[in-house]
Design a protein around this motif. Sequence first.
Motif, PDB file in Angstrom:
ATOM      1  N   LEU A  31     -14.896  -0.698  23.406  1.00  0.00           N
ATOM      2  CA  LEU A  31     -14.237  -0.821  22.053  1.00  0.00           C
ATOM      3  C   LEU A  31     -15.126  -2.193  21.651  1.00  0.00           C
ATOM      4  N   ILE A  32     -16.051  -1.994  20.353  1.00  0.00           N
ATOM      5  CA  ILE A  32     -16.382  -3.192  19.857  1.00  0.00           C
ATOM      6  C   ILE A  32     -15.917  -3.439  18.418  1.00  0.00           C
ATOM      7  N   LEU A  45      -6.766   2.705  16.691  1.00  0.00           N
ATOM      8  CA  LEU A  45      -6.994   3.978  17.418  1.00  0.00           C
ATOM      9  C   LEU A  45      -7.277   4.048  18.676  1.00  0.00           C
ATOM     10  N   ALA A  46      -7.742   2.708  19.509  1.00  0.00           N
ATOM     11  CA  ALA A  46      -8.174   2.626  20.618  1.00  0.00           C
ATOM     12  C   ALA A  46      -6.909   2.168  21.279  1.00  0.00           C
ATOM     13  N   ALA A  47      -5.961   1.446  20.860  1.00  0.00           N
ATOM     14  CA  ALA A  47      -4.715   1.106  21.475  1.00  0.00           C
ATOM     15  C   ALA A  47      -3.845   2.514  21.886  1.00  0.00           C
ATOM     16  N   LYS A  64     -16.925  17.065  23.763  1.00  0.00           N
ATOM     17  CA  LYS A  64     -15.791  16.821  24.345  1.00  0.00           C
ATOM     18  C   LYS A  64     -15.962  15.994  25.619  1.00  0.00           C
ATOM     19  N   ASP A  65     -16.845  16.148  26.402  1.00  0.00           N
ATOM     20  CA  ASP A  65     -17.084  15.385  27.497  1.00  0.00           C
ATOM     21  C   ASP A  65     -17.917  14.107  27.398  1.00  0.00           C
ATOM     22  N   SER A  66     -17.823  13.665  25.959  1.00  0.00           N
ATOM     23  CA  SER A  66     -18.815  12.445  25.933  1.00  0.00           C
ATOM     24  C   SER A  66     -17.922  11.259  26.245  1.00  0.00           C
ATOM     25  N   LYS A  67     -18.639  10.143  26.636  1.00  0.00           N
ATOM     26  CA  LYS A  67     -17.983   8.792  27.082  1.00  0.00           C
ATOM     27  C   LYS A  67     -17.930   8.328  25.513  1.00  0.00           C
ATOM     28  N   ILE A  68     -16.656   7.843  24.831  1.00  0.00           N
ATOM     29  CA  ILE A  68     -16.366   7.546  23.862  1.00  0.00           C
ATOM     30  C   ILE A  68     -16.475   6.174  23.654  1.00  0.00           C
ATOM     31  N   VAL A  69     -17.190   5.459  22.476  1.00  0.00           N
ATOM     32  CA  VAL A  69     -16.973   3.913  22.367  1.00  0.00           C
ATOM     33  C   VAL A  69     -16.645   4.100  20.850  1.00  0.00           C
ATOM     34  N   ILE A  70     -15.696   2.897  20.511  1.00  0.00           N
ATOM     35  CA  ILE A  70     -15.209   3.075  19.097  1.00  0.00           C
ATOM     36  C   ILE A  70     -15.747   1.437  18.681  1.00  0.00           C
TER      37      ILE A  70
END
Length: 339
Positions: free
Chosen positions: A188-189, A177-179, A158-164
Amino acid sequence: MKFNYDIIQYSTYILSFIVGISGFIIYKLQNKIIYAANCPIDSRKFTYTPKDFEMDDYEDLDIKTKDGIIIKAFLVKKFVDDKKTRLAKTTLIYFHANAGNMGHRLPIVKSFVEEYSCNVLIISYRGYGFSEGQASEEGIKIDAETTLEYIFKRPDLKDSKIVIFGQSIGGAVAIYLAAKNQDRIHGLILENTFLTMRKLIPNLIPLLTPFTFLCHEKWESEKELLKFTYKMKDKNGSENFLPILLLSSELDEIVPANQFEELCQILRNTRREASTQKEREIEESLNREQYIPEQILVPEQYNVFWYRFDNVHHNDTCIHPEYYNCIKNWWNKNIEDCY
């Protein structure tokens, strides 16, 4: 003349009937055409596992969506200590293209885990692999939202840095999802994705151009791009737009080059309008210094990064020798060093 008139009239009826039937079939069958879950053959009966690619630290997950569908997922873990008690601080969510299932992308998952020291959560959309349900735009959007919420509900993630990360139609999923979650994610990639499904169809099947209005699986990413104006604070307290990396294939035979370029321009123009005059002046100054003639677009502007790989097609971008280096440079600058 009467005879000729009758022939014309009957021909018109027959043509109208054929067009009507064709339109009806296209409307009803478009989900099976767009979401090629059975290609390659047996993709709904067999899925590779991370263990098949020498990744032993993983979980085979059943995730229940808010509408009661069970979707399958692999969480491939990256431990940062020898005792395997601490996970990497970054987690990548991977949305794959329209064919196959999550198992077909595991070699790429392995490279992400090893190259960027991150955890990877990859799903098979509903109707794909061993996931329940039938694929649809509405349903896959729910799958994506559920996947992100799953991470935030896990104490170890839950404390992760999230990259999609999204490829092709997975890019449309990632954009959506990112928007909606710009304040909760860190990067975002997007790889070889499109503006809208209706704009993509004429390139894929020119004969269906007159019927694009029948496409109910719209995936209108170009509208979602207008939402990317949120600014986040980095570890130094500076405010920046969410970093976005766009990966384009020079010989893409699926998504027209000009469509992905337009996507990039929409993102940048949206952020330009959301920037102050001083910020615009800084961006223009940087562009003059960093411009590379070989690139069709400026490589970096308003935290939108663009890279085109030469001599590769839609589905083999990852074999380009600079593919992982390109992502790693962006990753180190915008994910590891910023937050």
